[in-house]
Scaffold this motif. Structure first.
Motif, PDB file in Angstrom:
ATOM      1  N   GLU A  66    -153.346  61.381  53.760  1.00  0.00           N
ATOM      2  CA  GLU A  66    -153.704  60.759  55.033  1.00  0.00           C
ATOM      3  C   GLU A  66    -152.618  59.771  55.430  1.00  0.00           C
ATOM      4  N   GLU A  95    -157.312  53.297  46.412  1.00  0.00           N
ATOM      5  CA  GLU A  95    -157.190  54.500  47.220  1.00  0.00           C
ATOM      6  C   GLU A  95    -155.744  54.728  47.635  1.00  0.00           C
ATOM      7  N   ASP A 118    -161.127  50.511  47.538  1.00  0.00           N
ATOM      8  CA  ASP A 118    -160.567  51.047  48.763  1.00  0.00           C
ATOM      9  C   ASP A 118    -160.294  49.802  49.596  1.00  0.00           C
ATOM     10  N   ASP A 121    -161.366  50.481  54.196  1.00  0.00           N
ATOM     11  CA  ASP A 121    -162.092  51.715  54.480  1.00  0.00           C
ATOM     12  C   ASP A 121    -162.377  51.798  55.984  1.00  0.00           C
ATOM     13  N   GLY A 122    -162.286  53.012  56.499  1.00  0.00           N
ATOM     14  CA  GLY A 122    -162.544  53.216  57.932  1.00  0.00           C
ATOM     15  C   GLY A 122    -161.290  52.985  58.744  1.00  0.00           C
ATOM     16  N   SER A 123    -160.130  53.278  58.118  1.00  0.00           N
ATOM     17  CA  SER A 123    -158.867  52.902  58.771  1.00  0.00           C
ATOM     18  C   SER A 123    -158.680  53.522  60.146  1.00  0.00           C
ATOM     19  N   ASN A 214    -172.043  62.733  60.293  1.00  0.00           N
ATOM     20  CA  ASN A 214    -171.140  63.247  61.322  1.00  0.00           C
ATOM     21  C   ASN A 214    -171.715  64.565  61.854  1.00  0.00           C
ATOM     22  N   TYR A 247    -173.815  56.496  63.799  1.00  0.00           N
ATOM     23  CA  TYR A 247    -172.680  56.835  62.940  1.00  0.00           C
ATOM     24  C   TYR A 247    -171.432  56.162  63.504  1.00  0.00           C
ATOM     25  N   GLY A 249    -168.567  55.723  61.597  1.00  0.00           N
ATOM     26  CA  GLY A 249    -167.335  56.320  61.056  1.00  0.00           C
ATOM     27  C   GLY A 249    -166.593  55.350  60.157  1.00  0.00           C
ATOM     28  N   SER A 250    -167.212  54.195  59.885  1.00  0.00           N
ATOM     29  CA  SER A 250    -166.753  53.269  58.840  1.00  0.00           C
ATOM     30  C   SER A 250    -167.927  53.192  57.877  1.00  0.00           C
ATOM     31  N   MET A 251    -167.776  53.764  56.700  1.00  0.00           N
ATOM     32  CA  MET A 251    -168.920  53.806  55.785  1.00  0.00           C
ATOM     33  C   MET A 251    -169.442  52.410  55.475  1.00  0.00           C
ATOM     34  N   PHE A 265    -177.523  57.416  54.784  1.00  0.00           N
ATOM     35  CA  PHE A 265    -176.151  57.760  55.155  1.00  0.00           C
ATOM     36  C   PHE A 265    -175.775  59.011  54.380  1.00  0.00           C
ATOM     37  N   TYR A 267    -172.604  61.992  53.727  1.00  0.00           N
ATOM     38  CA  TYR A 267    -171.355  62.712  53.972  1.00  0.00           C
ATOM     39  C   TYR A 267    -171.394  63.950  53.087  1.00  0.00           C
ATOM     40  N   LYS A 277    -165.579  64.317  51.853  1.00  0.00           N
ATOM     41  CA  LYS A 277    -164.362  63.546  52.097  1.00  0.00           C
ATOM     42  C   LYS A 277    -164.282  62.292  51.224  1.00  0.00           C
ATOM     43  N   ARG A 279    -164.505  59.442  48.261  1.00  0.00           N
ATOM     44  CA  ARG A 279    -164.056  59.413  46.865  1.00  0.00           C
ATOM     45  C   ARG A 279    -165.106  58.777  45.982  1.00  0.00           C
ATOM     46  N   GLU A 283    -165.440  54.589  46.503  1.00  0.00           N
ATOM     47  CA  GLU A 283    -166.223  54.593  47.738  1.00  0.00           C
ATOM     48  C   GLU A 283    -167.705  54.848  47.438  1.00  0.00           C
TER      49      GLU A 283
HETATM   50  P1  AHM Z   1    -160.745  56.516  55.159  1.00  0.00           P
HETATM   51  O1  AHM Z   1    -160.704  56.232  53.674  1.00  0.00           O
HETATM   52  O2  AHM Z   1    -159.614  57.324  55.647  1.00  0.00           O
HETATM   53  O3  AHM Z   1    -160.924  55.257  55.919  1.00  0.00           O
HETATM   54  O4  AHM Z   1    -162.018  57.470  55.377  1.00  0.00           O
HETATM   55  C1  AHM Z   1    -163.282  57.067  54.968  1.00  0.00           C
HETATM   56  C2  AHM Z   1    -164.171  57.012  56.176  1.00  0.00           C
HETATM   57  C3  AHM Z   1    -165.536  56.446  55.889  1.00  0.00           C
HETATM   58  O5  AHM Z   1    -165.569  55.060  56.068  1.00  0.00           O
HETATM   59  C4  AHM Z   1    -166.378  57.149  56.911  1.00  0.00           C
HETATM   60  O6  AHM Z   1    -167.722  57.205  56.558  1.00  0.00           O
HETATM   61  C5  AHM Z   1    -165.756  58.506  56.987  1.00  0.00           C
HETATM   62  O7  AHM Z   1    -164.398  58.328  56.610  1.00  0.00           O
HETATM   63  C6  AHM Z   1    -165.798  59.109  58.366  1.00  0.00           C
HETATM   64  O8  AHM Z   1    -165.239  60.375  58.311  1.00  0.00           O
HETATM   65  P2  AHM Z   1    -165.448  61.442  59.498  1.00  0.00           P
HETATM   66  O9  AHM Z   1    -164.620  60.959  60.625  1.00  0.00           O
HETATM   67  O10 AHM Z   1    -164.977  62.723  58.919  1.00  0.00           O
HETATM   68  O11 AHM Z   1    -166.919  61.480  59.823  1.00  0.00           O
END
Ligand code: AHM
Length: 336
Positions: A66, A95, A118, A121-123, A214, A247, A249-251, A265, A267, A277, A279, A283
């Motif tokens: 990534e 990570e 990590d 996270d959620g970059s 997602n 959702y 997208g930041s866990m 939650f 994934y 996705k 780890r 994570e």
């Molecule tokens: P990252 O380590 O690249 O930040 O990815 C982890 C993040 C999690 O915080 C989040 O839950 C997930 O990726 C979202 O992924 P997606 O966009 O596939 O739903």
């Protein structure tokens, strides 16, 4: 300024905790203090994002393939730096790094713990001002004190975790950590620069109204997972449904909200990525530990996450975590 005598800082709290343990050395308190310090430094930069040249890509790709963001690199350096110079950590895994870092100096070799994280996270959310976080797990090393730590210290089952936590850089900045004794949340008071106890003894409600997944991947999920998503969407008096879908997208932000309000939650694995996705080591395991201590559950769909034997530092796993009754409802669908 009037001093509020009720305020309990992260340091004071962790010192109080270890004083209740005869024989405790205070190393864990010191490690948590180091993590708090790194989090404050990262927080300052996150708050300036957009003003200074810290947004965007660093121009490299990490071990996961990534793109690495500049803030990822900064955060990784901060956590690694404070733990290296602290007195409680023999080495780290991140990570952002292919391999573990063994600190290998006299103080570190005599330290009890190793730490995995990590750093950010959620970059993908950094550049758009959405909450992001740091996730960490602390293990007692299995190698001999006095010697450098080694990879087997990191490849331990989650049930061996001593502490786990996260920092959420959100509308306020919070550090939440769990030991087997409970989960406690500290909010950063910017006026004094201290994390102060704001959420003592957090319990995850047994039933919530939120499911986080997602939906874009819906048709790539297994039939059983889709069945559970349908359960979430259906009006069902016994479970209080339909649930609300949230959702970010930041866990860190998604699980934090579900921890406080109740929710689930997910994934899951997909047809393209059967292991999903996320780890396992830095994570899923930390969140599985936090949520279990708070009364909830976590599974990879087949087994309890904390029972999984890791084989690689960066291995991925499907992940389902949340309120006890919602997780049991999910497990019924996965077994059917
Ligand atoms: P990252 O380590 O690249 O930040 O990815 C982890 C993040 C999690 O915080 C989040 O839950 C997930 O990726 C979202 O992924 P997606 O966009 O596939 O739903």
């Amino acid at each position: 300024m009037v001093i509020n005598r009720q305020v309990l800082t992260l340091d004071e709290f962790t010192i109080q905790q270890y004083r209740n343990f005869p024989g405790a050395t205070g190393e864990l308190s010191s490690l948590l203090r180091d993590i708090g310090l790194a989090a404050k430094r990262v927080n300052v930069e996150v708050n300036k994002a957009g003003l200074v040249d810290i947004l965007g890509d660093a121009g490299s790709v990490n071990v996961q393939g990534e793109e690495v963001k500049k803030l990822d690199v900064f955060a990784n350096d901060q956590f690694t730096g404070v733990l290296k110079h602290g007195i409680s950590c023999a080495g780290i895994a991140s990570e952002e790094l292919d391999d573990i870092i063994v600190f290998d100096d006299e103080v570190s070799n005599n330290s009890k713990y190793v730490c995995m994280y990590d750093p950010l996270d959620g970059s993908a959310n950094i550049d758009v001002n959405v909450s992001i976080g740091t996730i960490f797990a602390v293990f007692r090393r299995v190698t001999k004190k006095g010697e450098p730590c080694a990879v087997q210290d990191f490849l331990q089952k989650g049930i061996n975790m001593v502490a786990a936590g996260y920092v959420i850089y959100g509308s306020s900045t919070m550090l939440v950590y769990a030991t087997r004794r409970g989960v406690n949340g500290f909010t950063l008071d910017p006026s004094i620069g201290e994390f102060t106890l704001s959420h003592p003894d957090i319990k995850c409600p047994d039933l919530g109204k939120i499911y986080s997944v997602n939906h874009g991947n819906f048709f790539q999920y297994s039939e059983e997972v889709r069945k559970y998503i349908n359960v979430c969407q259906n009006k069902n008096k016994s479970n209080g449904g339909p649930y609300t879908q949230r959702y970010i997208g930041s866990m860190v932000a998604d699980v934090h909200r579900n921890l406080i309000k109740g929710g689930i939650f997910m994934y899951p694995g997909t047809t393209d990525k059967p292991n999903g996705k996320l780890r396992l080591l830095y994570e899923c395991n930390p969140f599985a530990f936090i949520i279990e201590v708070a009364g909830g559950k976590a599974t990879n769909g087949k087994e309890r996450v904390l029972d999984l034997q890791p084989t690689e530092l960066h291995q991925r796993t499907p992940f389902f975590v949340g309120s006890k009754l919602m997780m049991e409802e999910l497990e019924k669908c996965l077994e059917s």
